[in-house]
Design a protein around this motif. Structure first.
Motif, PDB file in Angstrom:
ATOM      1  N   SER A 151      51.589 -17.913  -5.420  1.00 39.58           N
ATOM      2  CA  SER A 151      52.873 -17.393  -5.889  1.00 39.58           C
ATOM      3  C   SER A 151      53.539 -16.475  -4.867  1.00 39.58           C
ATOM      4  O   SER A 151      54.765 -16.388  -4.810  1.00 39.58           O
ATOM      5  CB  SER A 151      52.670 -16.636  -7.207  1.00 39.58           C
ATOM      6  OG  SER A 151      51.773 -15.548  -7.020  1.00 39.58           O
ATOM      7  N   LEU A 152      52.748 -15.785  -4.049  1.00 34.23           N
ATOM      8  CA  LEU A 152      53.322 -14.874  -3.057  1.00 34.23           C
ATOM      9  C   LEU A 152      53.732 -15.575  -1.768  1.00 34.23           C
ATOM     10  O   LEU A 152      54.779 -15.273  -1.195  1.00 34.23           O
ATOM     11  CB  LEU A 152      52.318 -13.757  -2.739  1.00 34.23           C
ATOM     12  CG  LEU A 152      51.965 -12.810  -3.892  1.00 34.23           C
ATOM     13  CD1 LEU A 152      50.941 -11.779  -3.437  1.00 34.23           C
ATOM     14  CD2 LEU A 152      53.210 -12.122  -4.441  1.00 34.23           C
ATOM     15  N   ASP A 153      52.904 -16.490  -1.300  1.00 34.23           N
ATOM     16  CA  ASP A 153      53.179 -17.174  -0.030  1.00 34.23           C
ATOM     17  C   ASP A 153      52.830 -18.650  -0.189  1.00 34.23           C
ATOM     18  O   ASP A 153      51.772 -19.110   0.278  1.00 34.23           O
ATOM     19  CB  ASP A 153      52.371 -16.542   1.103  1.00 34.23           C
ATOM     20  CG  ASP A 153      52.795 -17.059   2.475  1.00 34.23           C
ATOM     21  OD1 ASP A 153      53.792 -17.802   2.545  1.00 34.23           O
ATOM     22  OD2 ASP A 153      52.119 -16.723   3.467  1.00 34.23           O
ATOM     23  N   TRP A 170      43.955 -13.399   4.223  1.00 34.03           N
ATOM     24  CA  TRP A 170      43.404 -12.850   2.995  1.00 34.03           C
ATOM     25  C   TRP A 170      43.070 -13.923   1.965  1.00 34.03           C
ATOM     26  O   TRP A 170      42.107 -13.741   1.204  1.00 34.03           O
ATOM     27  CB  TRP A 170      44.308 -11.754   2.433  1.00 34.03           C
ATOM     28  CG  TRP A 170      45.564 -12.179   1.753  1.00 34.03           C
ATOM     29  CD1 TRP A 170      46.784 -12.325   2.309  1.00 34.03           C
ATOM     30  CD2 TRP A 170      45.715 -12.451   0.364  1.00 34.03           C
ATOM     31  NE1 TRP A 170      47.690 -12.701   1.363  1.00 34.03           N
ATOM     32  CE2 TRP A 170      47.068 -12.777   0.150  1.00 34.03           C
ATOM     33  CE3 TRP A 170      44.858 -12.458  -0.726  1.00 34.03           C
ATOM     34  CZ2 TRP A 170      47.578 -13.112  -1.095  1.00 34.03           C
ATOM     35  CZ3 TRP A 170      45.346 -12.791  -1.980  1.00 34.03           C
ATOM     36  CH2 TRP A 170      46.688 -13.105  -2.155  1.00 34.03           C
ATOM     37  N   LEU A 226      47.284 -16.166  -7.050  1.00 36.39           N
ATOM     38  CA  LEU A 226      48.186 -15.104  -6.615  1.00 36.39           C
ATOM     39  C   LEU A 226      48.765 -15.400  -5.239  1.00 36.39           C
ATOM     40  O   LEU A 226      49.964 -15.192  -4.991  1.00 36.39           O
ATOM     41  CB  LEU A 226      47.427 -13.776  -6.601  1.00 36.39           C
ATOM     42  CG  LEU A 226      48.213 -12.543  -6.150  1.00 36.39           C
ATOM     43  CD1 LEU A 226      49.388 -12.285  -7.082  1.00 36.39           C
ATOM     44  CD2 LEU A 226      47.299 -11.326  -6.073  1.00 36.39           C
ATOM     45  N   ALA A 227      47.937 -15.914  -4.336  1.00 32.83           N
ATOM     46  CA  ALA A 227      48.438 -16.247  -3.001  1.00 32.83           C
ATOM     47  C   ALA A 227      49.450 -17.380  -3.054  1.00 32.83           C
ATOM     48  O   ALA A 227      50.417 -17.404  -2.279  1.00 32.83           O
ATOM     49  CB  ALA A 227      47.263 -16.630  -2.096  1.00 32.83           C
TER      50      ALA A 227
END
Length: 394
Positions: A343-345, A364, A340-341
């Motif tokens: 894809s987000l950043d 995080w 998830l990280a």
């Protein structure tokens, strides 16, 4: 008056121990329910390895290595196969140094402006275009090679953690019946390296006690021959034991069931490979998870049908309890949050090297990696190594 036998003196008889109580001086056997299922350790380690493949940030990779190393340090059992973790760490260090050496000698595709040094360049023929030997070595190229090699090193260390924490023999007992033959081959291959390391250490210690050299070419030859002889003896003993236990016997199943089993298993494995590839790449994030779940369902159905042809039973199977679920969930949470990280950043998980700048630790994702420490607190501590000189006698 006849004296009673025992050490309590005249007229005093030694009390009879209750049924199931071990004799004096013999430690009570540890319940198998106090041990964690070996499959949970492998799922936890593979999930950490998946998280390592999602980033090239050296700070996050170092944190992943530290987390796996701490869990191994506090939960590794006192067994010969648990010592293989050091060998995997050395292999990871060798991979790291080899990747840097290739970047220095063969160059790097990353352009850079900070030249560290220049090697004499060897001219190559026209058919070897794109390859060079020597030349300019830049800080950007070495940094890119270091990040890339550190990711592979972290993956190797995670696999080493699974080898050190999970018992190979107990893992074999937990495999489905359809994978029994394949599981035997894998477990024998996994136990070969720890046994080889233990034999080499034992023989080198024996040679040192006799005042003989244990290093150099001569020492290697004189240690290698007994190690190979012991490996051959173990192979013959293993073959005899497998033959005595009826290894290879199968039950009669209809042809339709056999073909259905092969189709489901093959299709499921292809789906798992395609789904895993989709999860590990940025372009396949949309189809990766559905294909992976469908492949897992098909593969499990094929394994269930394939288990009908295997005639074997399990003696005292390892239970999959709440602690196994917690260990598996901690590793899966680390992998899912890292995906998830990414894809987000993506910039925080994959820092650039052009222009060259120091990496930063994203908060995080780092906190997500720390979830991998949960097995160090919810799993039972390993038994202490027994010293016969300190055990009480009867």
């Amino acid at each position: 008056m006849r004296e009673a036998r025992g050490s309590g003196g005249p007229g005093l008889a030694r009390p009879r121990p209750e049924r199931g109580t071990p004799p004096v001086g013999v430690p009570a056997p540890r319940s198998r329910r106090a041990q964690l299922h070996p499959g949970a350790w492998w799922l936890w380690a593979l999930a950490l390895g998946t998280a390592a493949t999602r980033t090239t940030n050296p700070l996050l990779l170092a944190l992943l290595i530290t987390v796996s190393g701490y869990v191994v340090a506090v939960r590794r059992p006192h067994t010969p196969w648990a010592r293989s973790y050091g060998a995997f760490v050395k292999l990871a260090a060798a991979v790291l140094l080899l990747r840097l050496a290739f970047a220095v000698v063969l160059g790097s595709p990353i352009p850079g402006t900070h030249t560290l040094f220049t090697l004499p360049e060897v001219p190559l023929p026209d058919w070897a275009q794109g390859i060079r030997l020597g030349g300019r070595v830049t800080a950007e190229g070495l940094t890119f090679a270091l990040y890339d090699a550190l990711r592979l090193a972290a993956l190797l260390i995670c696999v080493g953690a699974a080898n050190a924490l999970a018992s190979p023999s107990r893992l074999l007992k937990s495999l489905p019946g359809a994978l029994y033959e394949l599981g035997v081959a894998v477990v024998v291959a996994l136990t070969f390296a720890p046994n080889l390391i233990a034999d080499v250490r034992r023989l080198r210690a024996a040679r040192r006690l006799r005042g003989r050299p244990d290093k150099g070419v001569r020492g290697l030859v004189q240690v290698g021959l007994p190690v190979l002889e012991g490996a051959l003896e173990r192979s013959v003993s293993l073959a005899a034991a497998m033959d005595a236990r009826g290894y290879g016997r199968t039950a009669e199943v209809p042809d339709a069931v056999r073909r259905t089993t092969a189709a489901l298993t093959l299709g499921g494995l292809l789906g798992v490979c395609a789904g895993t590839y989709g999860l590990l790449t940025a372009a396949g994030g949309g189809y990766g998870l559905p294909v992976l779940l469908a492949g897992l369902a098909s593969a499990l159905a094929g394994l269930w049908l394939g288990g009908r042809r295997t005639l074997r039973t399990r003696y005292r199977p390892d239970p999959w309890d709440a602690r196994a679920w917690l260990v598996t969930a901690s590793g899966m949470a680390v992998a899912a949050l890292m995906i998830l990280a990414g894809s987000l950043d993506p910039g925080a998980l994959n820092p650039g090297v052009v222009p060259l700048e120091p990496p930063t630790l994203p908060l995080w994702p780092a906190a997500a990696v720390l979830l991998g420490l949960l097995p160090a607190f919810v799993t039972p501590a390993p038994e202490a190594a027994r010293d016969p000189r300190k055990e009480p006698t009867t």
